[in-house]
Write an enzyme that holds these catalytic residues in place. Sequence first.
Site, short mmCIF file in Angstrom:
data_model
loop_
_atom_site.label_atom_id
_atom_site.label_comp_id
_atom_site.label_asym_id
_atom_site.label_seq_id
_atom_site.Cartn_x
_atom_site.Cartn_y
_atom_site.Cartn_z
N ARG A 233 84.13 67.59 40.29
CA ARG A 233 82.70 67.92 40.36
C ARG A 233 82.28 68.53 39.03
O ARG A 233 83.02 69.28 38.40
CB ARG A 233 82.42 68.91 41.50
CG ARG A 233 82.52 68.28 42.89
CD ARG A 233 81.40 67.28 43.13
NE ARG A 233 81.42 66.70 44.46
CZ ARG A 233 81.98 65.55 44.77
NH1 ARG A 233 82.60 64.85 43.82
NH2 ARG A 233 81.93 65.07 46.01
N HIS A 281 78.98 59.12 37.26
CA HIS A 281 79.49 59.32 38.63
C HIS A 281 79.80 57.96 39.27
O HIS A 281 79.29 57.62 40.34
CB HIS A 281 78.47 60.09 39.47
CG HIS A 281 79.14 60.88 40.57
ND1 HIS A 281 78.70 62.12 40.98
CD2 HIS A 281 80.21 60.61 41.35
CE1 HIS A 281 79.46 62.58 41.96
NE2 HIS A 281 80.40 61.66 42.20
#
Length: 313
Positions: A233, A281
């Site tokens: 993350r 991502h």
Amino acid sequence: MKILLPDTVDLDPELPEGWEAVVVDAREEIPAEHHDAEVLVVWGASRRHLASAAEHLSGLRCIQSLSAGVDGILAAGFAPEVAIATGAGLHSLTVSEHALALLLSLVRRLPECREAQKRHEWSSELGGLQPLRPEGRLTTLLGARVLIWGFGQIGQTLAPTLQALGAEVRGAARSAGTRAGIEVIAEETVPSALPEVDVLINILPATEQTAGIVGREVLAALPDHALLVNVGRGATVDQTALREALEAGALGGAAIDVTDPEPLPREDPLWDAPGLLITPHAAGGRPVGADERITRNLRALVEGEELLHVAAR
């Protein structure tokens, strides 16, 4: 009995007798005619969608997320009796594949090769006769000391592939031991291990404890030739510290698939950090085995058995 499926992915789970599956828009509020749903599958849901579900699905028994992270679901305010099952394991293969691609791109200097190609330049620095282990640069995984921080299912999937390419792999987790045949060190010992690490792969979740954990102290402890890969993350990395380390030559390179915030603003100076590869991502996004997970947990719910991967609340 009704299960709501998101329109963000094609799903066709096997349903128990008497159950009906309805596909709903994962970006919009849930229509009133479906407020009787007992199970909600979440993938790419908007805050509006989740808030609507929390407010109106009074008979909801279970939420099946197809993402390993369920922060948004937990924040939506669902009743405590609603079980929230994570998608842990559904992204192990794809994220491992992407992490390997990022790492090999850095080791084999593919971004620099691409820039040379744009210049129509056959670079003798990038090709031809090369030392296997030049001073100050990591150019092979043979004998490379890799530490995977956040050694869950993704790390355990990735580790054997790295080993097959010649790397020496260890994991780091809350407690020391052996997992999937890999030595795992306790996370409190990570700082002392970093000076002997050639590659740090970050697969940590975003929590209060991990916010900015890969910061100045961690980056400074790594050797100057070390590489950082982040497929966890964005919030776990201090992006200012990362940029400064790359600009100072205190890090051999980095590849990140996640940022904080996302999308990364166009004006953010991180884009231009030297030796940094950014992907948007892209590591996950394709849950593998989603139908089987939904089928398994729905059957468990109906039969009163334990659900797989229920999030702690």
